[in-house]
Design a protein around this motif. Sequence first.
Motif, PDB file in Angstrom:
ATOM      1  N   LYS A  57      43.562  44.255  35.626  1.00  0.00           N
ATOM      2  CA  LYS A  57      43.001  44.150  36.974  1.00  0.00           C
ATOM      3  C   LYS A  57      42.740  42.684  37.261  1.00  0.00           C
ATOM      4  N   ARG A  58      42.721  42.352  38.532  1.00  0.00           N
ATOM      5  CA  ARG A  58      42.489  40.973  38.935  1.00  0.00           C
ATOM      6  C   ARG A  58      40.994  40.686  38.963  1.00  0.00           C
ATOM      7  N   ARG A  59      40.651  39.517  38.532  1.00  0.00           N
ATOM      8  CA  ARG A  59      39.286  39.002  38.621  1.00  0.00           C
ATOM      9  C   ARG A  59      39.327  37.733  39.454  1.00  0.00           C
ATOM     10  N   ASN A  60      38.403  37.606  40.373  1.00  0.00           N
ATOM     11  CA  ASN A  60      38.282  36.404  41.194  1.00  0.00           C
ATOM     12  C   ASN A  60      37.129  35.559  40.686  1.00  0.00           C
ATOM     13  N   PRO A  61      37.201  34.243  40.884  1.00  0.00           N
ATOM     14  CA  PRO A  61      36.111  33.381  40.403  1.00  0.00           C
ATOM     15  C   PRO A  61      34.801  33.657  41.133  1.00  0.00           C
ATOM     16  N   SER A  62      33.709  33.506  40.402  1.00  0.00           N
ATOM     17  CA  SER A  62      32.373  33.634  40.995  1.00  0.00           C
ATOM     18  C   SER A  62      32.074  32.396  41.844  1.00  0.00           C
ATOM     19  N   ARG A  63      30.999  32.438  42.579  1.00  0.00           N
ATOM     20  CA  ARG A  63      30.586  31.289  43.393  1.00  0.00           C
ATOM     21  C   ARG A  63      30.402  30.051  42.512  1.00  0.00           C
ATOM     22  N   GLU A  64      29.777  30.259  41.360  1.00  0.00           N
ATOM     23  CA  GLU A  64      29.532  29.138  40.445  1.00  0.00           C
ATOM     24  C   GLU A  64      30.858  28.580  39.912  1.00  0.00           C
ATOM     25  N   GLN A  65      31.797  29.462  39.594  1.00  0.00           N
ATOM     26  CA  GLN A  65      33.095  28.996  39.106  1.00  0.00           C
ATOM     27  C   GLN A  65      33.844  28.236  40.195  1.00  0.00           C
ATOM     28  N   LYS A  66      33.753  28.703  41.434  1.00  0.00           N
ATOM     29  CA  LYS A  66      34.388  27.995  42.545  1.00  0.00           C
ATOM     30  C   LYS A  66      33.796  26.602  42.708  1.00  0.00           C
ATOM     31  N   GLN A  67      32.480  26.481  42.538  1.00  0.00           N
ATOM     32  CA  GLN A  67      31.825  25.171  42.647  1.00  0.00           C
ATOM     33  C   GLN A  67      32.296  24.221  41.545  1.00  0.00           C
ATOM     34  N   ARG A  68      32.732  24.781  40.415  1.00  0.00           N
ATOM     35  CA  ARG A  68      33.250  23.954  39.315  1.00  0.00           C
ATOM     36  C   ARG A  68      34.750  23.706  39.447  1.00  0.00           C
ATOM     37  N   GLY A  69      35.366  24.205  40.535  1.00  0.00           N
ATOM     38  CA  GLY A  69      36.775  23.938  40.777  1.00  0.00           C
ATOM     39  C   GLY A  69      37.732  25.042  40.387  1.00  0.00           C
ATOM     40  N   ILE A  70      37.233  26.166  39.890  1.00  0.00           N
ATOM     41  CA  ILE A  70      38.098  27.295  39.541  1.00  0.00           C
ATOM     42  C   ILE A  70      38.297  28.124  40.806  1.00  0.00           C
ATOM     43  N   VAL A  71      39.493  28.075  41.369  1.00  0.00           N
ATOM     44  CA  VAL A  71      39.712  28.743  42.655  1.00  0.00           C
ATOM     45  C   VAL A  71      40.674  29.918  42.571  1.00  0.00           C
ATOM     46  N   ASP A  72      41.559  29.917  41.584  1.00  0.00           N
ATOM     47  CA  ASP A  72      42.540  30.994  41.469  1.00  0.00           C
ATOM     48  C   ASP A  72      42.032  32.122  40.576  1.00  0.00           C
ATOM     49  N   GLY A  73      42.406  33.338  40.926  1.00  0.00           N
ATOM     50  CA  GLY A  73      42.032  34.503  40.131  1.00  0.00           C
ATOM     51  C   GLY A  73      42.869  34.613  38.865  1.00  0.00           C
ATOM     52  N   TRP A  74      42.536  35.583  38.047  1.00  0.00           N
ATOM     53  CA  TRP A  74      43.250  35.838  36.797  1.00  0.00           C
ATOM     54  C   TRP A  74      43.167  37.319  36.505  1.00  0.00           C
ATOM     55  N   TYR A  75      43.916  37.769  35.510  1.00  0.00           N
ATOM     56  CA  TYR A  75      43.924  39.185  35.142  1.00  0.00           C
ATOM     57  C   TYR A  75      43.187  39.399  33.819  1.00  0.00           C
ATOM     58  N   VAL A  76      42.497  40.547  33.736  1.00  0.00           N
ATOM     59  CA  VAL A  76      41.846  40.991  32.500  1.00  0.00           C
ATOM     60  C   VAL A  76      42.248  42.447  32.279  1.00  0.00           C
ATOM     61  N   ASP A  77      42.185  42.891  31.038  1.00  0.00           N
ATOM     62  CA  ASP A  77      42.545  44.274  30.749  1.00  0.00           C
ATOM     63  C   ASP A  77      41.644  45.243  31.504  1.00  0.00           C
ATOM     64  N   ALA A  78      42.242  46.279  32.070  1.00  0.00           N
ATOM     65  CA  ALA A  78      41.462  47.346  32.708  1.00  0.00           C
ATOM     66  C   ALA A  78      40.790  48.147  31.599  1.00  0.00           C
ATOM     67  N   GLY A  79      39.561  48.580  31.860  1.00  0.00           N
ATOM     68  CA  GLY A  79      38.808  49.329  30.860  1.00  0.00           C
ATOM     69  C   GLY A  79      38.491  50.739  31.298  1.00  0.00           C
ATOM     70  N   ALA A  80      37.651  51.408  30.527  1.00  0.00           N
ATOM     71  CA  ALA A  80      37.278  52.793  30.806  1.00  0.00           C
ATOM     72  C   ALA A  80      36.619  52.946  32.174  1.00  0.00           C
ATOM     73  N   GLU A  81      35.925  51.895  32.635  1.00  0.00           N
ATOM     74  CA  GLU A  81      35.253  51.953  33.939  1.00  0.00           C
ATOM     75  C   GLU A  81      36.233  51.865  35.115  1.00  0.00           C
ATOM     76  N   ASP A  82      37.493  51.573  34.832  1.00  0.00           N
ATOM     77  CA  ASP A  82      38.506  51.401  35.869  1.00  0.00           C
ATOM     78  C   ASP A  82      39.383  52.645  36.017  1.00  0.00           C
ATOM     79  N   LYS A  83      38.736  53.797  36.141  1.00  0.00           N
ATOM     80  CA  LYS A  83      39.494  55.056  36.099  1.00  0.00           C
ATOM     81  C   LYS A  83      40.474  55.210  37.256  1.00  0.00           C
ATOM     82  N   TRP A  84      40.207  54.625  38.420  1.00  0.00           N
ATOM     83  CA  TRP A  84      41.130  54.786  39.544  1.00  0.00           C
ATOM     84  C   TRP A  84      42.320  53.845  39.393  1.00  0.00           C
ATOM     85  N   ILE A  85      42.105  52.701  38.783  1.00  0.00           N
ATOM     86  CA  ILE A  85      43.232  51.823  38.454  1.00  0.00           C
ATOM     87  C   ILE A  85      44.116  52.517  37.416  1.00  0.00           C
TER      88      ILE A  85
END
Length: 182
Positions: A57-85
């Motif tokens: 699933k895609r993860r977007n940077p938090s407000r704090e990460q954006k302030q540090r210059g991280i603007v692009d999202g990334w992917y992390v493994d989907a877990g048990a909580e991601d049942k609809w994905i």
Amino acid sequence: MEKIPTIFERDGRFHVVDRPRADCGWVFDGVGAATEKLDGTNVRLTVRCGTLVRVEKRRNPSREQKQRGIVDGWYVDAGAEDKWITAAADGTDVSAWPDGEHSCEAIGPRVQGNPLGLAAHVCVPFNLSVPVYADVPRDFAGLRAFLATVDSAYAPGRPPEGIVFHHPDGRRAKIKRKDFGP
């Protein structure tokens, strides 16, 4: 994963104005294919020999990460909580897909309020089967009128979320119905 730019500049209320973004000039020059922007959740499926081997699933940077210059999202493994994905991945036939990682939109009854009114969950790969629109206007007034009246190519009778333009060199740019405001 780079964020896709909106083709027009925005005003103080975050609505688009009739001023094209310089980096999206190619759209207004008529370059690229116009595809339907599906309203779901961005995921990535990895396929090997016609078998699904990884769901992310895609993860977007938090407000704090954006302030540090991280603007692009990334992917992390989907877990048990991601049942609809997981349901969307399981509901997708990948047997004919080429090996590799495929960015997709997970859509269905329990994703984003199901604006397309779908009966089942599925993942639509951006590189293989997103619906293409022919003769899409490339100006502010034309796009606003087009998006106000066009049906989803994926779910006829429903409105699309918007349009994503795909340049032959891989660049993309978008416009959503809601970008125009009320």
